[in-house]
Design an enzyme around this catalytic site. Structure first.
Site, PDB file in Angstrom:
ATOM      1  N   THR A  65      -8.698   5.970   4.717  1.00 23.49           N
ATOM      2  CA  THR A  65      -7.672   6.927   5.119  1.00 23.49           C
ATOM      3  C   THR A  65      -6.315   6.571   5.078  1.00 23.49           C
ATOM      4  OG1 THR A  65      -9.510   7.749   6.553  1.00 23.49           O
ATOM      5  CG2 THR A  65      -7.291   8.396   6.912  1.00 23.49           C
ATOM      6  N   LYS A  91      -9.772  14.973   5.855  1.00 21.52           N
ATOM      7  CA  LYS A  91     -10.027  14.021   6.737  1.00 21.52           C
ATOM      8  C   LYS A  91      -8.759  14.067   7.783  1.00 21.52           C
ATOM      9  CE  LYS A  91     -11.222  10.046   8.911  1.00 21.52           C
ATOM     10  NZ  LYS A  91     -11.441   8.828   8.379  1.00 21.52           N
ATOM     11  N   LYS A 138      -2.596   5.489  13.973  1.00 26.44           N
ATOM     12  CA  LYS A 138      -2.258   5.442  12.420  1.00 26.44           C
ATOM     13  C   LYS A 138      -2.735   6.778  11.905  1.00 26.44           C
ATOM     14  CE  LYS A 138      -5.110   4.699   8.960  1.00 26.44           C
ATOM     15  NZ  LYS A 138      -6.042   4.260   7.952  1.00 26.44           N
TER      16      LYS A 138
END
Length: 345
Positions: free
Chosen positions: A143, A218, A293
């Site tokens: 990701t 995502k 993050k």
């Protein structure tokens, strides 16, 4: 022109191989019959990558080989030891370098923590010399930000190889049980190759569209997860402080309109859900640093698209504050509930 093409018009070589779409397509099913494949590579044996690689090895023919690499040598040694103790299966080799992985493999899967790691790994692949007469498939399940994914993919495709972005949802539990959902950004031709491979490590493969759209899917999902987690922590904190029993409150929420994954499966209050990280000291699960993050990546992507995220900044601050708190750092992202308790918020 798609939103991704408008946001990243100057990334060279990205769009030539991907068919333009009027809208993002729902999942399209292709044959999941076994792919004629002999040599596999897997880079990144962390909390997610390790069980993914283990499931891959278990589902490919014993005549195949899998080459693994991780900077954590104990992880690679443990993988080989576990493989040798579980009986027949594909042979496992520990690569001495990243270049050894790309040279030895027809398909390479990467699962890495940060954009900088993805950039560094693929730079090594390219500098190691990718034979154009032997086209490879690279599947990045990390990701990361959209721009990095597009740039890395472009550099790989320019050398005659396929690259797809395939981040996952389902966490460590899903990785272990091979029930992950993969959000795939790929051309139709790359999709045909990648789907049956991903199905060896997960339950669903959702083709979001052209390269980069897997990452966008995502980030959108994890933005919603981040908000639901904060809202669940606040709602539970609010109700408990006003005298409600934690289990009764969770039961109410989970049969009412407030029901969500953080309330039902990953409840942030200890001992409400026995299997949740909160009930084992917030150990395991999806780290608060990783959620911080992903939230920052989602904010950056939304800024590029001009999409307003009203709740993003206060949530970002909450996760970042929890991430550095001595009693919360290194814990599951549901630890924001504990952070609220500790700070009296």
């Amino acid at each position: 022109m798609s939103a991704l093409r408008q946001a990243f018009p100057r990334v060279p070589g990205v769009w030539q191989s991907a068919r333009s779409r009027q809208s993002w397509a729902p999942v399209r099913r292709f044959s999941s019959s076994p792919v004629a494949q002999a040599n596999w590579g897997f880079v990144g044996l962390g909390q997610m990558g390790y069980p993914m690689a283990r499931n891959l090895r278990a589902k490919i023919p014993a005549t195949d080989s899998i080459t693994i690499y991780d900077i954590n040598e104990s992880a690679t040694s443990q993988f080989v030891e576990e493989a040798s103790s579980t009986g027949p299966g594909a042979g496992v080799t520990i690569a001495k370098s990243l270049q050894d992985v790309s040279r030895a493999s027809d398909t390479v899967i990467t699962m890495l923590p940060q954009p900088k790691h993805v950039q560094a790994v693929y730079k090594e692949f390219i500098e190691g010399g990718l034979d154009k007469t032997n086209p490879r498939l690279f599947i990045d399940c990390s990701t990361i930000d959209v721009k990095t994914s597009l740039e890395v993919g472009s550099s790989i495709r320019a050398l005659g190889h396929d690259f797809v972005d395939a981040p996952v949802s389902g966490g460590v539990v899903g990785a272990t049980a091979a029930t992950l959902t993969f959000m795939l950004g790929a051309s139709d031709s790359a999709l045909v190759k990648a789907q049956p491979i991903l199905e060896k490590m997960g339950r669903r493969v959702i083709h979001m569209g052209e390269p980069g759209t897997g990452i966008v899917g995502k980030l959108a999902n994890n933005y919603l997860l981040a908000m639901n987690n904060v809202a669940t922590a606040e709602a539970m904190n609010f109700g408990i402080k006003l005298g409600l029993d934690a289990k009764k409150l969770a039961s109410l929420i989970n049969c009412s309109t407030g029901k969500c994954w953080p309330s039902e499966v990953n409840n942030p209050v200890p001992d409400v859900i026995e299997s949740a990280p909160s009930s084992r000291g917030y150990q395991g699960g999806f780290g608060v640093s990783l959620m911080a993050k992903d939230l920052k990546l989602a904010i950056a992507a939304a800024d590029l698209a001009g999409a307003k995220l009203i709740l993003a900044e206060p949530a970002r601050k909450l996760y970042e504050d929890a991430e550095v708190h001595d009693d919360c750092k290194g814990k599951d992202f549901s630890v924001v509930y504990k952070y609220l308790q500790l700070t009296g918020k």
